[in-house]
Design an enzyme around this catalytic site. Structure first.
Site, mmCIF file in Angstrom:
data_model
loop_
_atom_site.group_PDB
_atom_site.id
_atom_site.type_symbol
_atom_site.label_atom_id
_atom_site.label_comp_id
_atom_site.label_asym_id
_atom_site.label_seq_id
_atom_site.Cartn_x
_atom_site.Cartn_y
_atom_site.Cartn_z
ATOM 1 N N GLY A 36 0.874 -1.167 0.000
ATOM 2 C CA GLY A 36 0.000 0.000 0.000
ATOM 3 C C GLY A 36 0.905 1.209 0.000
ATOM 4 O O GLY A 36 1.483 1.585 -1.014
ATOM 5 N N SER A 37 1.096 1.792 1.181
ATOM 6 C CA SER A 37 2.051 2.899 1.293
ATOM 7 C C SER A 37 3.486 2.388 1.305
ATOM 8 O O SER A 37 4.421 3.152 1.073
ATOM 9 C CB SER A 37 1.774 3.719 2.550
ATOM 10 O OG SER A 37 1.902 2.921 3.704
ATOM 11 N N CYS A 38 3.670 1.094 1.541
ATOM 12 C CA CYS A 38 5.015 0.510 1.496
ATOM 13 C C CYS A 38 5.579 0.610 0.080
ATOM 14 O O CYS A 38 4.845 0.734 -0.892
ATOM 15 C CB CYS A 38 4.988 -0.955 1.915
ATOM 16 S SG CYS A 38 4.611 -1.234 3.654
ATOM 17 N N LEU A 39 6.897 0.525 -0.012
ATOM 18 C CA LEU A 39 7.569 0.670 -1.293
ATOM 19 C C LEU A 39 8.439 -0.551 -1.574
ATOM 20 O O LEU A 39 9.249 -0.941 -0.740
ATOM 21 C CB LEU A 39 8.443 1.926 -1.269
ATOM 22 C CG LEU A 39 9.051 2.364 -2.593
ATOM 23 C CD1 LEU A 39 7.962 2.823 -3.563
ATOM 24 C CD2 LEU A 39 10.054 3.486 -2.367
ATOM 25 N N GLY A 103 4.101 2.806 -2.786
ATOM 26 C CA GLY A 103 4.040 4.180 -2.328
ATOM 27 C C GLY A 103 2.683 4.831 -2.534
ATOM 28 O O GLY A 103 2.583 6.026 -2.757
#
Length: 173
Positions: A36-39, A103
């Protein structure tokens, strides 16, 4: 890109979980779910076919306590750890290229300014530039989750995005 299904005897892809990283060579597939917001940060050396994948959760490990215990947790420290491990396996630092995916800003919190996803992307771009590693492809931002599969031997990063209508979009970087 070589992907592995459920055929008997096929190698099992290496799962890279949240805050983890892995380095490999050849046709072994490295996979991260639920970005999700992880890269996802994929680095590879096309000459040696050595590469690595990190699933970074937060942007700035240099500012965090104990970031050396889990370097894959942060975009900046994950990139440095991947590079170090790749060179130890025989990659040439000057040949390494990068691709990133994820991201997303899945939720809006106006009081926090830029979301974690956007900050992760900026931190990775900044660290790659600082280290002289070219960013050759990216699939970042938006509001959808992603799953990635990376094959260090070819440098192919397959990005799957689940759409709201139940379909899955696939892009190869």
């Amino acid at each position: 890109m070589k992907t592995y299904g459920t055929e008997p005897g096929a190698p099992t892809p290496v799962q890279v979980g949240i805050s983890e990283l892995a380095v490999s060579d050849g046709d072994e597939t490295l996979r991260s779910y639920g970005l999700g917001s992880c890269l996802a940060i994929a680095l590879y050396d096309p000459d040696s076919e050595i590469g690595g994948l990190a699933h970074a959760m937060l942007p700035d490990g240099d500012a965090a306590e104990n970031s050396d215990r889990k370097p894959g947790k942060y975009a900046d420290t994950a990139i440095r750890a991947l590079l170090r491990r790749m060179v130890e396996k025989g990659a040439s630092y000057t040949s390494v290229e990068a691709k990133i995916a994820g991201g997303s800003d899945m939720f809006e919190f106006d009081s926090f300014g830029d979301g974690v996803g956007q900050r992760n992307v900026v931190a990775a771009r900044d660290e790659l530039e600082k280290l002289g590693v070219p960013l050759v492809a990216e699939d970042v931002g938006g509001d959808r989750g992603r799953t990635v599969e990376f094959t260090p031997g070819s440098g192919a990063l397959l990005v799957k995005i689940s759409e709201s209508d139940g379909t899955t979009g696939v892009t190869e970087l």
